[in-house]
Design a protein around this motif. Structure first.
Motif, mmCIF file in Angstrom:
data_model
loop_
_atom_site.group_PDB
_atom_site.id
_atom_site.type_symbol
_atom_site.label_atom_id
_atom_site.label_comp_id
_atom_site.label_asym_id
_atom_site.label_seq_id
_atom_site.Cartn_x
_atom_site.Cartn_y
_atom_site.Cartn_z
ATOM 1 N N ARG A 1 6.008 -6.479 0.054
ATOM 2 C CA ARG A 1 4.675 -6.774 0.557
ATOM 3 C C ARG A 1 4.707 -8.043 1.396
ATOM 4 N NH1 ARG A 1 1.839 -10.504 -2.861
ATOM 5 N NH2 ARG A 1 2.951 -10.963 -4.801
ATOM 6 N N ASN B 1 3.318 1.873 5.146
ATOM 7 C CA ASN B 1 3.250 1.074 3.919
ATOM 8 C C ASN B 1 2.100 0.078 4.020
ATOM 9 O OD1 ASN B 1 3.581 -0.526 1.683
ATOM 10 N ND2 ASN B 1 5.722 -1.023 2.052
ATOM 11 N N ASP C 1 1.247 -2.176 2.126
ATOM 12 C CA ASP C 1 1.572 -3.490 1.562
ATOM 13 C C ASP C 1 2.413 -4.341 2.506
ATOM 14 O OD1 ASP C 1 0.228 -3.034 -0.857
ATOM 15 O OD2 ASP C 1 1.943 -1.924 -1.656
#
Length: 234
Positions: free
Chosen positions: A86, A117, A119
């Motif tokens: 992240r 993604n 994150d």
């Protein structure tokens, strides 16, 4: 060999523990080797000196010595190599004389990656044609589409009038000069206005223009209160 392996594992473990403490993570990949890294190093230093956020915010600055699409390529490689799970990935780069397809391509690639993604989010903090337009906006609402030599001349004249010397690439104190002698709040306002007026256009078509202000607004949230107020609208 066994001792070296144990030492490496210990370092990895310590780094992992260090990362896990950081709630807000920023990885900044700069096209240049010094000018942009020195500027963002100013934010990093002030944030790390801020007892409220220093244990919560991670800022890593990577000078890439690469341009446009190669910057985001290096960012992707870094994410893979370090197995980042992240964080915000910021690509800071200039238009200069690079092809429009490459310059615009970074923002397009970031959009594609952001679908993969949630994150790990990529951002294109471009300047057309160079980072100097962001610096200039600290002093004036500059909207003339000129060659970079004109931007440098503007900064030279301004710096000399302020008594801070001649503007040069790779100035280690560039953050402090702009903060102390310019107006970061107005720079953000001017940059936003330019982008708004260019709505519907590609980055190549917005000249002069810069989205560096988006990263600046993000980092300014963690500055000490006395400094932060110079970046926020009252």
């Amino acid at each position: 060999m066994a001792k070296r392996s144990e030492k490496n594992n210990w370092k990895k473990k310590r780094r992992q523990e260090y990362l896990e403490k950081k709630e807000f993570r920023y990885y900044i990949f700069c096209e240049g080797q010094a000018t942009e890294p020195f500027y963002f190093q100013g934010f990093k230093q002030y944030i790390e000196d801020n007892p409220i956020y220093r244990d919560m915010v991670l800022i890593e600055i990577e000078p890439c010595q690469a341009e446009t699409m190669r910057v985001i390529g290096k960012a992707e490689e870094y994410v893979r190599k370090n197995k980042l799970e992240r964080g915000q990935i910021w690509c800071v780069y200039d238009k200069d004389s690079f092809p429009a397809s490459d310059f615009n391509g970074v923002a397009l690639r970031a959009e594609q990656l952001n679908q993969q993604n949630p994150d790990i989010q990529y951002h294109a903090a471009w300047s057309n044609e160079c980072i100097e337009i962001w610096f200039i906006l600290h002093f004036a609402n500059y909207t003339s589409n000129n060659h970079r030599s004109e931007y440098v001349k503007f900064l030279n004249d301004k710096f000399q009038k302020l008594g801070v010397g001649k503007y040069e690439k790779n100035m280690k104190n560039i953050f402090d000069i702009l903060f102390e002698n310019g107006n970061p709040r107005l720079a953000i306002r001017y940059a936003k206005s330019i982008i708004k007026n260019g709505n519907g256009k590609t980055p190549t078509e917005i000249a002069p223009g810069t989205k560096v202000y988006e990263l600046v607004e993000e980092l300014a949230k963690y500055l000490p209160e006395g400094i932060k107020k110079r970046f926020k609208e009252s």
